[in-house]
Write an enzyme that holds these catalytic residues in place. Structure first.
Site, short mmCIF file in Angstrom:
data_model
loop_
_atom_site.label_atom_id
_atom_site.label_comp_id
_atom_site.label_asym_id
_atom_site.label_seq_id
_atom_site.Cartn_x
_atom_site.Cartn_y
_atom_site.Cartn_z
CB CYS A 1 -32.42 -20.93 12.67
SG CYS A 1 -31.82 -20.48 14.32
CD GLU B 1 -32.24 -27.87 9.90
OE1 GLU B 1 -31.35 -27.51 10.71
OE2 GLU B 1 -33.33 -27.28 9.80
CG HIS C 1 -32.40 -25.53 13.33
ND1 HIS C 1 -31.59 -25.31 12.23
CD2 HIS C 1 -32.11 -24.55 14.22
CE1 HIS C 1 -30.83 -24.24 12.46
NE2 HIS C 1 -31.14 -23.77 13.65
#
Length: 239
Positions: free
Chosen positions: A119, A216, A214
């Site tokens: 990001c 994660e 994202h």
């Protein structure tokens, strides 16, 4: 050496050390979602939360000890870094973090360490390498793919790219928590993923991998397939 201590989430003599850039609140507290550290640990690495550095010497000392660096999400990058004035009130910057991340990024690039930008991290590395950003996608591009707000949309992935090899697919459903994005790509960057409206969602350049979304968070939210991206990054850092 930086005043903040390195917080090591897990470590063993044979474990790859992955440094993760962090933010800093107005009160001076180091901030980073646990999703980043947990993804690295689950993929077999040791997650090291990097302090905010103030000088190139501090950055070199920190980066030297890492096998790879993840530049995490966070505030907008000051447009002055790519030669523009702030466009409107949606642009929120953190000068201390901009300086720290730029020092860490240049140290990592010059030392040849593997880098994964996520990001803000994707945007950061594009700027450091000589590119520019859309400061506010709704204003400058429109909302064809409804970027931001946690929305999901599909991206097309280039065959043979790090993302295709890691995930085993040429089409991915990804989340979106951003209002900025890559505008002019830096010299040497190869775009490997785009949204339906053409926005860059992934690129690679030498030892740099970057994604606009994202992974994660998707992993933390239960999509186990995204662990493969972190496995691939840790393997690359080990090599």
């Amino acid at each position: 050496m930086a005043t903040a201590a390195l917080a090591i989430a897990a470590c063993s003599p044979r474990t790859v050390l992955i440094g993760i850039s962090s933010g800093r609140s107005a009160a001076g507290t180091v901030t980073l979602s646990k999703n980043y550290t947990e993804a690295v640990v689950r993929a077999g690495g040791a997650a090291v939360v990097l302090p905010t550095v103030r000088t190139r010497e501090e950055a070199d000392a920190v980066v030297k000890r890492m096998d790879g660096i993840i530049f995490s999400g966070g505030e907008d990058i000051n447009p002055a870094w790519y030669g523009e004035d702030i466009l409107n009130g949606t642009v929120e910057v953190n000068s201390a973090r901009d300086r720290s991340d730029s020092l860490l990024a240049r140290a990592a690039l010059e030392s040849g360490k593997r880098i994964l930008g996520i990001c803000r991290g994707e945007q950061l590395m594009n700027v450091i390498l000589g590119g520019s950003l859309y400061q506010d996608l709704p204003t400058q591009v429109g909302e064809a793919c409804r970027h931001g707000g946690g929305n999901f949309h599909k991206v097309g992935v280039a065959e043979g790219s790090f993302l295709a090899m890691a995930m085993g697919s040429d089409s991915l459903l990804v989340n979106s928590y951003h209002h900025q994005g890559v505008k002019d790509t830096a010299p040497g960057i190869t775009v490997v993923a785009r949204a339906g409206d053409g926005l860059v969602e992934g690129y690679e350049s030498g030892r740099v991998w970057a994604v606009q979304f994202h992974p994660e968070k998707m992993l933390a939210d239960g999509d186990e397939s995204w662990l493969k991206l972190f496995w691939a990054f840790i393997r690359a850092c080990r090599r």
